[in-house]
Design a protein around this motif. Sequence first.
Motif, PDB file in Angstrom:
ATOM      1  N   ASP A 217      15.642  31.843   1.468  1.00  0.00           N
ATOM      2  CA  ASP A 217      14.908  30.417   1.446  1.00  0.00           C
ATOM      3  C   ASP A 217      14.485  29.443   2.994  1.00  0.00           C
ATOM      4  OD1 ASP A 217      13.580  32.124  -0.989  1.00  0.00           O
ATOM      5  OD2 ASP A 217      14.775  30.425  -2.310  1.00  0.00           O
ATOM      6  N   LYS A 288       6.581  29.757  -0.403  1.00  0.00           N
ATOM      7  CA  LYS A 288       7.029  29.263  -1.787  1.00  0.00           C
ATOM      8  C   LYS A 288       8.777  30.202  -1.798  1.00  0.00           C
ATOM      9  CE  LYS A 288       6.305  28.629  -6.468  1.00  0.00           C
ATOM     10  NZ  LYS A 288       5.076  28.680  -7.498  1.00  0.00           N
ATOM     11  N   HIS A 289       9.394  29.727  -2.331  1.00  0.00           N
ATOM     12  CA  HIS A 289      10.523  29.370  -2.293  1.00  0.00           C
ATOM     13  C   HIS A 289      11.386  30.955  -3.635  1.00  0.00           C
ATOM     14  CE1 HIS A 289      11.280  27.678  -6.320  1.00  0.00           C
ATOM     15  NE2 HIS A 289      12.327  28.181  -6.408  1.00  0.00           N
ATOM     16  N   LYS A 290      11.958  31.690  -3.491  1.00  0.00           N
ATOM     17  CA  LYS A 290      11.744  32.596  -4.247  1.00  0.00           C
ATOM     18  C   LYS A 290      13.708  32.862  -4.981  1.00  0.00           C
ATOM     19  CE  LYS A 290       9.249  35.965  -1.226  1.00  0.00           C
ATOM     20  NZ  LYS A 290       9.231  37.031  -0.066  1.00  0.00           N
TER      21      LYS A 290
END
Length: 316
Positions: A217, A288-290
């Motif tokens: 990320d 945005k992080h996943k």
Amino acid sequence: MDKATKIYIAGHKGMVGSAIWRTLSTKGYTNLIGASSATLNLKNQQAVKDFFAAEKPKVVIDAAAKVGGILANNDFPYQFLMENMQIQNNLIDTALQTDVEKFIFLGSSCIYPKLAPQPLKEEYLLTDSLEPTNEWYAIAKITGVKACQAIRKQFDKDYVSLMPTNLYGTHDNFDLNSSHVLPAMIRKFHEAKSNNNATVKLWGSGTPRREFLFVDDMAAAVVFALENKLPDYLYNVGTGVDLTIKELAENIQKVIGHQGAIEWDSSKPDGTPRKLMNVAKMHQLGWKHKVDLIEGITKTYNWFLENEGNYKEVKM
């Protein structure tokens, strides 16, 4: 960004640098360059200048640093201060002198004051005193942020700083003498499980709260900064979600399958009480992080198992 642009990734063999390299390669970037510490000493100014003169990179991503946990920072304050300043100053100044237009500097959430309001916003930088156990590393990283900001202001170049929260993932450091909390716990729980589910002894009280971001990320955030001209000089990169160190230990214990007890040594330092990043600025821009924490721990543990032979030398 042209996929044939020559991009130099400093620290490309490390956990973060290798993740950035993999991500860029997957996205079709074909002109990536790196140099191992054996062939290029980033602390040597002339060596860095010679490398830039020969390679002529158009973009520089600085993922190179001397890093470590509380123990290493506490035992080697001078090296953490001086070596990190040498590395980043040589890269930043040489990039400026050779007209590199885009520079992405990677720092750490430890640049923010120990008791800053939570979650940490970018504007809290330099508003109060730092956490003593890692102030040497933090001061070095702050100078890198301010150098890039100064270049941005004076020369109008796209030099931007990304401040990640606590990173972990594949290719992490699992040496118990120098690793960060999450990989150290993975190793301790794994070895305890292999030793008839022996008790795992951990530093501190378990009450501090921390945020963790999977390294892939972080690499995606770097690529986002590469492919977009970010309007400000400093951005936090994280999940915006934290948990206690005790909860982290329990999650790791569950993933690994350790059935023994956990003992906390409260005579050891806890560090900053809480470190949660406000990531609203990056979210507003579209990143945005996943990867959630359990998925990330599982991926990291699987990688550790595949490379366990590299870590046999340190015993519990």
